[in-house]
Design an enzyme around this catalytic site. Structure first.
Site, PDB file in Angstrom:
ATOM      1  N   SER A   1       0.812  -1.216   0.000  1.00  0.00           N
ATOM      2  CA  SER A   1       0.000   0.000   0.000  1.00  0.00           C
ATOM      3  C   SER A   1       0.849   1.271   0.000  1.00  0.00           C
ATOM      4  O   SER A   1       0.512   2.246  -0.687  1.00  0.00           O
ATOM      5  CB  SER A   1      -0.930   0.003   1.216  1.00  0.00           C
ATOM      6  OG  SER A   1      -1.779  -1.114   1.202  1.00  0.00           O
TER       7      SER A   1
ATOM      8  N   HIS B   1       0.034   5.227   3.989  1.00  0.00           N
ATOM      9  CA  HIS B   1      -0.571   5.637   2.718  1.00  0.00           C
ATOM     10  C   HIS B   1      -0.337   7.124   2.472  1.00  0.00           C
ATOM     11  O   HIS B   1       0.027   7.533   1.360  1.00  0.00           O
ATOM     12  CB  HIS B   1      -2.072   5.362   2.736  1.00  0.00           C
ATOM     13  CG  HIS B   1      -2.424   3.934   2.933  1.00  0.00           C
ATOM     14  ND1 HIS B   1      -3.723   3.478   3.014  1.00  0.00           N
ATOM     15  CD2 HIS B   1      -1.643   2.826   3.069  1.00  0.00           C
ATOM     16  CE1 HIS B   1      -3.729   2.173   3.186  1.00  0.00           C
ATOM     17  NE2 HIS B   1      -2.479   1.756   3.232  1.00  0.00           N
TER      18      HIS B   1
END
Length: 253
Positions: free
Chosen positions: A147, A211
């Site tokens: 991610s 993220h």
């Protein structure tokens, strides 16, 4: 859910296949299918699901990032921010990440070049995980997944292709395929991650801060490497070219 990203005005030249993007997807899928997280290769045992859960936990702890162990454990733990990029927790985790990489990775790879894109992907992922581990240095949460690296790809894509359009499917709109500007989709995604990171604290779950860090790193890298460099080069080229007759030389007036 995102289905396809495309330029507003497709180039006339033939695109090269995004081999690095395909290779990353293939490696992540192979690692997942061969590991216990897929549920396909779990160790046989008398306790069934219980044995599989133990094997999965040991697998994530060995190859994933555990912040407390990263800073205070053995030196080999320093390699886990790299190995964690190819390990995923479950089918949904894998498929979601690979979908985003497939949609946005090809155009980013074409713009950066294969070698540069590969190095950028790995660096963004490692730095995002290290940033999360530094912010939660005492956490025992196991971090796995691509991610952070894919968030870096999204940030770079926003900088490189702000006018691209993305075909999106939204459950609350009955999965109708709608096309939106990439900048609107990616900024909306970034705001959601940022808000989630502010409220997540140190609880187990998704590492939203990774993220956010990956996205910011990707955007800043693309801006500095391609946008800012291109602007400086363009300015230098215009200054070196011939001046029209009667045009005064550059300098203070």
């Amino acid at each position: 859910m995102l289905g396809k990203a495309a330029r507003r005005s497709p180039p006339s030249h033939r695109r090269a296949a995004p081999l690095v993007t395909y290779a990353l997807i293939g490696i992540c899928c192979a690692v997942f299918l061969l590991g216990p997280a897929s549920g396909l290769t779990g160790p046989p045992g008398p306790h069934g699901a219980g044995d599989l859960l133990v094997a999965q936990t040991a697998y994530f702890e060995r190859w994933g990032v555990v912040p407390e162990e990263l800073w205070h454990g053995s030196p080999e733990r320093l390699l886990t921010p790299l190995t964690a990029l190819f390990v995923h927790g479950n089918w949904l985790h894998l498929l979601g990440n690979m979908l985003f990489l497939y949609v946005f990775g090809a155009m980013a790879e074409e713009r950066m070049g294969r070698a540069s894109f590969a190095l950028f992907y790995l660096a963004a992922g490692v730095l995002a995980l290290l940033g999360y581990a530094a912010a939660h240095a005492d956490s025992l949460q196991m971090l796995v997944g691509a991610s952070g690296a894919i968030s870096g790809v999204l940030g770079a894509f926003l900088c490189l292709f702000p006018r691209a359009r993305v075909t999106s499917l939204f459950p609350f709109l009955f999965f109708l395929p709608l096309r939106f500007p990439a900048w609107a989709v990616l900024l909306f995604w970034f705001v959601l991650q940022w808000l989630a990171a502010r409220t997540a604290g140190d609880r187990p779950g998704v590492a939203y801060l990774a993220h956010v860090l990956g996205f910011a790193l990707g955007f800043l890298y693309a801006w500095a490497r391609y946008r800012c460099a291109a602007r400086v080069k363009s300015t230098a080229a215009s200054g070196d070219g011939p001046r029209p007759p009667g045009d005064p030389p550059p300098g203070p007036r």
